[in-house]
Write a protein that holds these residues in place. Structure first.
Motif: not given
Length: 647
Positions: A377-399
């Motif tokens: 499913g990884v090739t065709t699924t949707s992605y939300d880049y707005g979720r990458l750096d949210q304070s509530a998440n234990p893992v964050r990705f800051r571009l």
């Protein structure tokens, strides 16, 4: 920075907001930076454009994968690192401002190695808080996805802009195989998604484009199965003596070192490049060396003027059959990857290359980023880049957040935390970490961790990456390729050393183009390294030249070479090219130890062993620390860094 800008910075004060424009690369600043910035900027008007005015991408592009034009190591991504290198950063950067954020782990670098380190850390510590920082605008580093939406096609057309294959899977490291298992990636199943007979079934095969840059004229020589060397050498535009010499190399080369033992012969080869072997040992006509010069360029990012003769033998290049060497095993002098992957020819890949692995890992660490995180499913699924750096998440990705400093909070031997500073586009921000993994380029680390021991800094600086450029060109059809009976061409001396149709990989819900009138991706590879200077010095010179090369010139060479190659088949670059993405990797392949350039190989000691030493709460990952330009090497380095910090 110019004198005017420096004076202005002084007048405005040390703590003024600053932008990446203040730190554009000093090498490219006067010649190429303005052109690069112009090429990367959106055009005015309704639709944005990256590249030229013809190649438009909607402003509402859902992710960085949809951007065309110049991507990868852009001026924006490199401006801060290069300003630090040139001592143009800290005099104007101001005092770092703490964000108050605290993490169990901060990872510097969001490529395969950095994301693998975060993934492994979370596996060991499920409740950990993790931050990944990267200077690019996309996850994955060198593993980048290129995406197009041609008219009439349901869904996107996906291509790979960097790290492409799960190469030689049967020889992958234990850590690499472990990660694939955790992600549910089944290499054999993935291999079944590739239609290996599509192009051959249409009579399409590889060939060599003998170009005017090399021979003053141009001739495409197809190499279908069954064609003998005598048949195809007759078509080459080379001197008659060169044709005879080349035929000898392919069909009946003598023993060039009579009377020597196999071990002594390997030692002789280890002291030569392949070009030197052809010219000085075989005494072949110079046209032979010119014909062979780019044989290694696509895979190693440098030509045979730098590629070792022992590795040429290991790779099956012509001229060695008469030496009587044992082809069942590698030489002790063969490069590490060639030794590890000896006769392991299996390779598998997703349409987007190894960014699929990165997306699966990030999707599992960050809720809501990916609609699906499984192999199918990884090739065709949707992605939300707005979720990458949210304070509530234990893992964050800051571009777009280049790290500028990493330091232990106290003496390295007793420190329990570290502080990481990064540039957010306006000023320096800092975060606190229990541990730090540096998964960035080795050559940047001495600028980030200034209190490293001298010998470690020197060892880190020796890892000079080899530049590479990978272009993905979306064309409206591939009938011209079919008419010419061609699926891939190696160029002997033009800027782009390989032009090839994308491999037809169809995933569930994603269908690779199967008909010549369907839109398809064409891949081109360029190796800017000045190979005659050797891999190290040649990479530096080639990278400097690449930084001065504006996007419009790269686009011109793409159009020019495809027209020269495919024009006889009816290809029209003006009408048939619909989009171009140039993935510029000035800091591309990790440098691998090789003969004749590293006299200490294979016995050691190796600079990488010194370079990757843990420093307090700071450990070093990335493929430079192995060193090898392979995805599994990057994964192994990540696991090793995590293990170092767990002691």
């Amino acid at each position: 920075m110019s004198d005017m800008n420096a004076s202005s910075a002084h007048d405005l004060g040390m703590d003024r907001p600053i932008s990446r424009r203040d730190f554009f690369d000093g090498v490219a600043m006067s010649v190429g930076a303005a052109a690069l910035v112009t090429a990367c900027a959106p055009l005015q008007g309704g639709a944005g454009a990256i590249g030229t005015r013809r190649l438009r991408v909607p402003k509402e592009a859902a992710s960085p994968a949809g951007l065309t034009g110049l991507q990868g190591n852009t001026a924006q991504a490199l401006s801060v690192p290069h300003a630090m290198r040139d001592d143009r950063f800290w005099p104007y950067a101001g005092t770092p401002q703490p964000t108050g954020e605290q993490y169990d782990l901060v990872v510097v670098g969001g490529g395969i190695s950095g994301v693998s380190a975060a993934f492994e850390w979370q596996f060991r510590n499920p409740d950990a808080r993790i931050l990944i920082l990267d200077n690019h605008d996309e996850i994955g580093g060198h593993a980048r996805r290129n995406e197009f939406r041609p008219a009439g096609r349901p869904g996107p057309l996906v291509g790979c802009g960097g790290s492409r294959s799960i190469q030689a899977h049967s020889a992958w490291t234990a850590e690499g195989k472990l990660l694939l298992g955790r992600l549910g990636v089944e290499p054999e199943k993935l291999g079944g998604y590739l239609d290996r007979q599509l192009y051959a079934g249409l009579g399409m095969y590889g060939g060599v484009m003998c170009d005017r840059e090399t021979f003053g004229t141009e001739r495409l020589v197809r190499l279908p199965p069954g064609l003998t060397p005598r048949q195809w050498t007759e078509r080459l535009p080379i001197a008659e003596q060169a044709r005879k010499d080349l035929l000898t190399l392919y069909e009946s080369p003598p023993d060039w070192f009579p009377g020597l033992t196999p071990e002594q012969k390997e030692e002789r080869l280890a002291a030569l490049t392949y070009s030197d072997f052809l010219l000085k040992v075989c005494r072949a006509h110079p046209d032979v060396e010119l014909f062979c010069r780019t044989m290694s360029s696509a895979e190693w990012a440098y030509g045979t003027q730098a590629f070792g003769a022992i590795d040429a033998w290991s790779s099956g290049y012509p001229g060695f059959q008469g030496l009587g060497l044992d082809s069942a095993k590698p030489s002790r002098y063969s490069s590490p990857s060639l030794r590890k992957e000896w006769q392991a020819g299996d390779a598998y890949h997703f349409p987007e290359g190894n960014q699929a692995l990165v997306r699966m890992m990030v999707g599992r660490m960050i809720p809501g980023f990916a609609g699906a995180t499984d192999m199918d499913g990884v090739t065709t699924t949707s992605y939300d880049y707005g979720r990458l750096d949210q304070s509530a998440n234990p893992v964050r990705f800051r571009l777009s957040s280049p790290v500028v400093s990493v330091s232990n909070d106290g003496p390295p031997g007793t420190a329990t935390t570290a502080t990481v500073g990064y540039f957010d586009g306006h000023g320096i921000r800092s975060v606190r970490a229990g541990s730090v993994v540096l998964a960035c380029w080795n050559t940047m680390i001495p600028y980030l961790v200034t209190d490293l021991p001298y010998e470690q800094k020197q060892a880190l600086r020796e890892a000079v990456k080899t530049p590479l450029v990978s272009a993905t060109v979306q064309v409206r059809g591939w009938e011209a390729w079919r008419r010419l009976g061609l699926s891939r061409a190696r160029w002997t001396g033009a800027y782009w050393c390989v032009s090839e149709l994308d491999q037809p990989v169809s995933m569930p819900g994603y269908h690779a183009p199967r008909g010549p009138y369907e839109p398809v991706n064409v891949h081109l590879t360029a190796a800017p390294c000045r190979s005659e200077l050797g891999p190290g010095a040649g990479s530096v010179a080639g990278r400097h030249a690449l930084l001065k090369t504006p996007y419009h010139h790269l686009e011109f060479t793409i159009r020019d070479q495809l027209a020269r190659l495919l024009g006889p088949g009816g290809f029209d670059p003006g009408a048939d090219i619909e989009a171009i993405t140039v993935n510029r990797w000035g800091h591309g392949y990790a440098p691998e130890y090789c003969r004749p350039w590293h006299a200490f190989y294979p016995d050691g000691p190796f600079p990488a062993d010194t370079a990757r030493r843990r420093h307090g709460r700071i450990a070093i990952a990335n493929s430079d620390s192995v060193p090898a330009a392979r995805a599994d090497a990057a994964i192994t380095a990540a696991h090793r860094a995590v293990a170092d910090l767990s002691v």
